[in-house]
Each structure stands twice: as C-alpha cells, then as structure tokens.
Design a protein around this motif. Structure first.
Motif, PDB file in Angstrom:
ATOM      1  N   GLY A 211       1.229  -1.022   0.318  1.00 35.93           N
ATOM      2  CA  GLY A 211       0.357  -0.028  -0.036  1.00 35.93           C
ATOM      3  C   GLY A 211       0.902   1.552   0.112  1.00 35.93           C
ATOM      4  O   GLY A 211       0.608   2.183  -0.507  1.00 35.93           O
ATOM      5  N   ARG A 212       2.116   1.080   0.970  1.00 41.52           N
ATOM      6  CA  ARG A 212       3.066   2.313   1.130  1.00 41.52           C
ATOM      7  C   ARG A 212       3.847   1.920  -0.220  1.00 41.52           C
ATOM      8  O   ARG A 212       3.918   3.980  -1.046  1.00 41.52           O
ATOM      9  CB  ARG A 212       3.856   2.007   2.084  1.00 41.52           C
ATOM     10  N   ARG A 213       3.746   1.185  -1.172  1.00 40.84           N
ATOM     11  CA  ARG A 213       4.226   1.548  -2.312  1.00 40.84           C
ATOM     12  C   ARG A 213       3.925   2.165  -3.059  1.00 40.84           C
ATOM     13  O   ARG A 213       4.346   2.702  -4.290  1.00 40.84           O
ATOM     14  CB  ARG A 213       5.178  -0.138  -2.951  1.00 40.84           C
ATOM     15  N   MET A 214       2.665   2.067  -3.506  1.00 40.30           N
ATOM     16  CA  MET A 214       1.926   2.241  -4.442  1.00 40.30           C
ATOM     17  C   MET A 214       1.665   3.859  -4.162  1.00 40.30           C
ATOM     18  O   MET A 214       0.358   4.343  -4.746  1.00 40.30           O
ATOM     19  CB  MET A 214       0.297   1.598  -4.543  1.00 40.30           C
ATOM     20  N   GLY A 215       1.692   4.410  -3.064  1.00 39.05           N
ATOM     21  CA  GLY A 215       1.075   5.911  -2.272  1.00 39.05           C
ATOM     22  C   GLY A 215       0.497   5.839  -1.841  1.00 39.05           C
ATOM     23  O   GLY A 215      -0.908   6.973  -2.107  1.00 39.05           O
ATOM     24  N   LYS A 216      -0.357   4.485  -0.733  1.00 35.99           N
ATOM     25  CA  LYS A 216      -1.869   4.827  -0.300  1.00 35.99           C
ATOM     26  C   LYS A 216      -1.604   4.685   0.878  1.00 35.99           C
ATOM     27  O   LYS A 216      -0.545   4.319   1.269  1.00 35.99           O
ATOM     28  CB  LYS A 216      -2.559   3.735  -0.636  1.00 35.99           C
ATOM     29  N   ILE A 217      -2.649   5.696   1.840  1.00 39.78           N
ATOM     30  CA  ILE A 217      -2.713   5.367   3.277  1.00 39.78           C
ATOM     31  C   ILE A 217      -3.099   3.790   3.344  1.00 39.78           C
ATOM     32  O   ILE A 217      -4.008   3.888   3.136  1.00 39.78           O
ATOM     33  CB  ILE A 217      -3.068   6.018   3.769  1.00 39.78           C
ATOM     34  N   ALA A 218      -2.175   2.935   3.943  1.00 43.52           N
ATOM     35  CA  ALA A 218      -3.009   1.577   4.088  1.00 43.52           C
ATOM     36  C   ALA A 218      -3.246   1.712   5.952  1.00 43.52           C
ATOM     37  O   ALA A 218      -2.940   1.707   6.806  1.00 43.52           O
ATOM     38  CB  ALA A 218      -1.864   0.626   3.934  1.00 43.52           C
ATOM     39  N   VAL A 219      -4.605   1.111   6.102  1.00 48.52           N
ATOM     40  CA  VAL A 219      -5.254   0.694   7.132  1.00 48.52           C
ATOM     41  C   VAL A 219      -5.625  -0.458   8.036  1.00 48.52           C
ATOM     42  O   VAL A 219      -6.199  -0.924   7.002  1.00 48.52           O
ATOM     43  CB  VAL A 219      -5.466   1.982   7.570  1.00 48.52           C
TER      44      VAL A 219
END
Length: 449
Positions: A211-219
């Motif tokens: 998620g982080r690598r895709m530029g997202k916030i992973a929760v």
C-alpha cells in the motif's frame, strides 16, 4: 445541549487538524504485534481477477510501481473492455501532462490480459476483484487454492464480506487477507487491509508495505460488516435517509453537509453513483431482517419509480440533459411527504445542527464500538480512513478527533437524546459512556507515537 459551532473552524484549529492527519497517516503503518523488521513476502508478479473498473484500477496501481500484472476475466468482452478502459485512463493522464507517452507504453506493457484462471500460477499475489457475492468469491478461492503457487498471498477486494468465510474454503487460510481498494483504485489513496483470524503476520506486513509503495495510506482492520470505513458510512447514510423521512428534504441535508465541508451532499452522491447500487441485495435482505428496528427503504422505492440518479435524469434531484447540476424536484419532494404520512411520521422542520449531529454522531458512536472490539487499532486509524477514503472535511480532522473537540460528554448527551427518540440504532457505545464517566477523550486511547 452543545453550543459547539460545527460549521466554523479557526486557522489554528485547521493547523492542528492537519497535524493530527499527518500523525494518523504515520501511525496507521505501525501494528503493535507485527515488528517493523518482519521479513516481507516477495511481490514481483501479481494476478488480478476481474477486469471491471475496480480490477483495472488495481492493475494500474501495480503497473505504476513497476509490478507486472496478469489481468484475468471470465469473458473475452469483459477483458477487452477492461483493457481498453485502462488504456483510456492512462491516455487521459498523458493528455493532462501528468505522464509521458513513453511511461504510458511502459506501464501498459506490464499488464497482460488472459481468460485462463490457471495463469495465476506464477503470481506471488492474487487479488480477486469480482462482484460482491460470497458464493462467487468462495468459488474463485477454491480454484486459487489448487492453482496458485505455495506461499502466494491470496487477497480479496471485498468491501465488507467476512474474509474468514472466504479463507475457510482454502487449505491455506494463513495466506488469505482482505485488500479493500477504493474506486477508482488508481486514484484513491486508501487501502483497508483486513486481517483474518489466521492471516499470517508477514502477509499483513507485505500488504501494508505494498500500500505504501503504491502511494496509499494502508489501514489495518479486523473482520466486521463493512470493516472500518463502510461500517461508519452505513450509519451516516441511514441517518440522512431517516432525516428525510422525519422532515428534512434532500437539498436541506446536502446543504448542511456541504456547509460543514463535504464536497458533495449524500443525496447528490447517491444520484451520481446510481441509486440502484446494491438494490438486489437489499431487496433480498428485506424478508429476513430483524423487525425490532427502523429501516430506510425510500431509496428502493425511488429505483422502483425509475429514479436511478444522474443516469436516468432524475433521482433525489432532477437533471437537465447534459448537465449534472442537481435541481430540486417538486414531484420527488411531494413523494417524500406522502411516504412520511404513509409511515405515520409527523414531519418536523430540521435545523442544520441536528441534521449534522445525526449524520456525524452515529459515525462516532459506531467508531467507539469498533475500538472497543479491536476492529480498529486506534482512533486516528478511523480518522485517517475517513479523511482519505470518504471525503471527510480535512479541516475537521476526522470523526473521532472532532468528537474530542466537541467534548465527549456533549456528544453522548445528544446520542442519548436520539436513542430516547429513535431507539435501536442509537444505543450508546459502552466505550463512549466509560470515557465520559472517566473524563477521558478518544485521544487518551491513542498509543504514544
């Protein structure tokens, strides 16, 4: 009664809300029982099942960070349509000057289409992104169990189904995880990672990192109907619908939400998405749902009248040809007034404060239940979910942060008032009652940064 001004936010408070959001985004990545140095599983090739809007968007999110993707669909037409949509999305980005034609070609070359489920065999991760139907998803996971290589992560992009019920049809529940992307997946910044009872820690760590690598916030979320985001959203939409039955009109609810800071009101959102989203599921549930509480079925009746939203020219509002601006519709407003009378509801004028409280405090109450049950790890995880995936106004900092600002005693007093008035859905969360008794805030549940 609270005298807190829900509509005005000072510059200082905006700055504090922004700082809270930054902290929340950072903290979401930390999972107490999974060390930061947990070795990750390799993700060098991914298969995505379902070439619809969601599957295509997920494929783009992966190709954007250089991961080759096999996009699988059950029909040649569906696959062709999906690949064409991906190409169009990239072409639009090029046209806007945000991507070079060479980069577009490079990314498109990473996405390969196929009709063969057996082509998952080389994937380190498989992400299922088909229609939200438990039987269908279980059928796919039975196939993946025999076709995917040992150690492959098997992810389901469900928006609220029981991930354990999906994992149970496989012989490797430790490899099964929820990966709830938000549509359009190549644009939206939120990824809910859903931890099943037996999901392996390194699977969680790998998804959070991806998620982080895709530029997202992973929760991270545990299993619960709707996980974090849709669990709260259900309360928000239900109360908006009850408000309309009780005396407000759609434009009045939407006006209060926009004044609070939402880009769009909930009824305009329904019309944009299509009022028939989930129609069949909801119709099917009516026969077996509990009878001890109130339900909102107005949206189903709108569908039966052909009022599907923008696509049919009328929904909660009416739309002129070629114009998506919602216009009030006397015919719809008359229908609502008649429905209230038919239900035996004496319509009352609604002020914008009560409209907001009913839409927001149901979310806060549900958030408290999620924290108590360990569905969400921390209050700021709920806030960042809402700021990132649901358009919650950034200057308010998220529903739990806002509740602390208002004062939990004030929030609980209103929830108790709504409970006395409306019953079941407003049962106060025990955690909220305890925090008020102890003079504490949600922030006091927040682990130290």
């Amino acid at each position: 009664m609270s005298t807190f001004d829900l509509f005005h936010v000072s510059d200082d408070e905006r700055a504090r809300a922004a700082a809270h959001a930054r902290m929340a985004a950072t903290q979401a990545a930390h999972i107490p029982d999974i060390p930061a140095d947990t070795p990750l599983r390799p993700v060098q090739r991914v298969a995505v099942i379902g070439a619809g809007t969601m599957g295509g968007g997920i494929a783009m999110s992966l190709a954007n960070i250089g991961i080759p993707v096999t996009l699988i669909d059950s029909s040649a037409q569906g696959l062709e349509r999906g690949l064409a949509r991906v190409k169009d999305n990239y072409a639009t980005t090029v046209k806007r000057g945000k991507l070079s034609p060479a980069d577009m070609e490079q990314r498109l070359a990473l996405i390969t289409g196929t009709l063969q489920m057996a082509d998952v065999k080389d994937a380190d991760m498989v992400i299922e992104a088909v229609f939200e139907d438990m039987g269908l998803k279980q059928d796919i996971f039975r196939q993946l169990d025999t076709l995917a290589k040992p150690g492959a992560i098997l992810a389901t992009n469900t928006s609220g189904l029981d991930v354990d019920a999906i994992a149970t049809v496989t012989s490797r529940p430790q490899d099964v995880v929820g990966a709830h992307f938000f549509s359009p997946a190549h644009v939206m910044k939120l990824l809910e990672v859903v931890r099943g009872a037996q999901t392996a820690p390194d699977v969680i760590a790998t998804l959070m990192d991806l998620g982080r690598r895709m530029g997202k916030i992973a929760v991270l979320a545990r299993i619960y109907p709707g996980f974090i985001g849709n669990a709260l959203f259900r309360n928000y939409t239900r109360e908006a619908h009850f408000l309309v039955e009780d005396g407000a009109l759609p434009h009045e609810v939407d006006a209060a939400l926009k004044k609070f800071g939402y880009a769009m009101g909930i009824f305009a959102v329904h019309d944009m998405a299509g009022n028939d989203v989930g129609y069949q599921t909801r119709k099917a549930q009516m026969a077996t749902r509990p009878t001890d509480r109130r339900w909102n079925d107005l949206i189903l009746k709108l569908c039966d009248l052909g009022r599907l939203g923008q696509k049919s020219g009328k929904g909660w509002y009416r739309y002129e040809a070629g114009d998506r601006t919602p216009q009030r519709d006397p015919e719809l407003e008359q229908f609502i007034v008649e429905e209230s009378a038919r239900m035996g509801i004496q319509r009352q004028p609604m002020d914008e404060n009560d409209i907001l409280k009913r839409c927001l405090y149901g979310m806060v109450n549900e958030g408290a239940k999620l924290l108590e049950q360990g569905i969400a790890l921390r209050p700021s995880d709920i806030d960042i979910t809402y700021l990132t995936g649901y358009g919650f106004p950034a200057h308010h900092g998220g529903p739990m942060y806002l509740a602390d600002r208002i004062g939990l005693d004030q929030v609980l007093a209103d929830i108790q008032r709504f409970h006395a008035q409306d019953g079941y859905w407003w049962q106060p969360a025990p955690l909220l009652e305890r925090l008020v008794r102890e003079g504490k805030r949600f922030a006091d549940l927040q682990p130290a940064a």
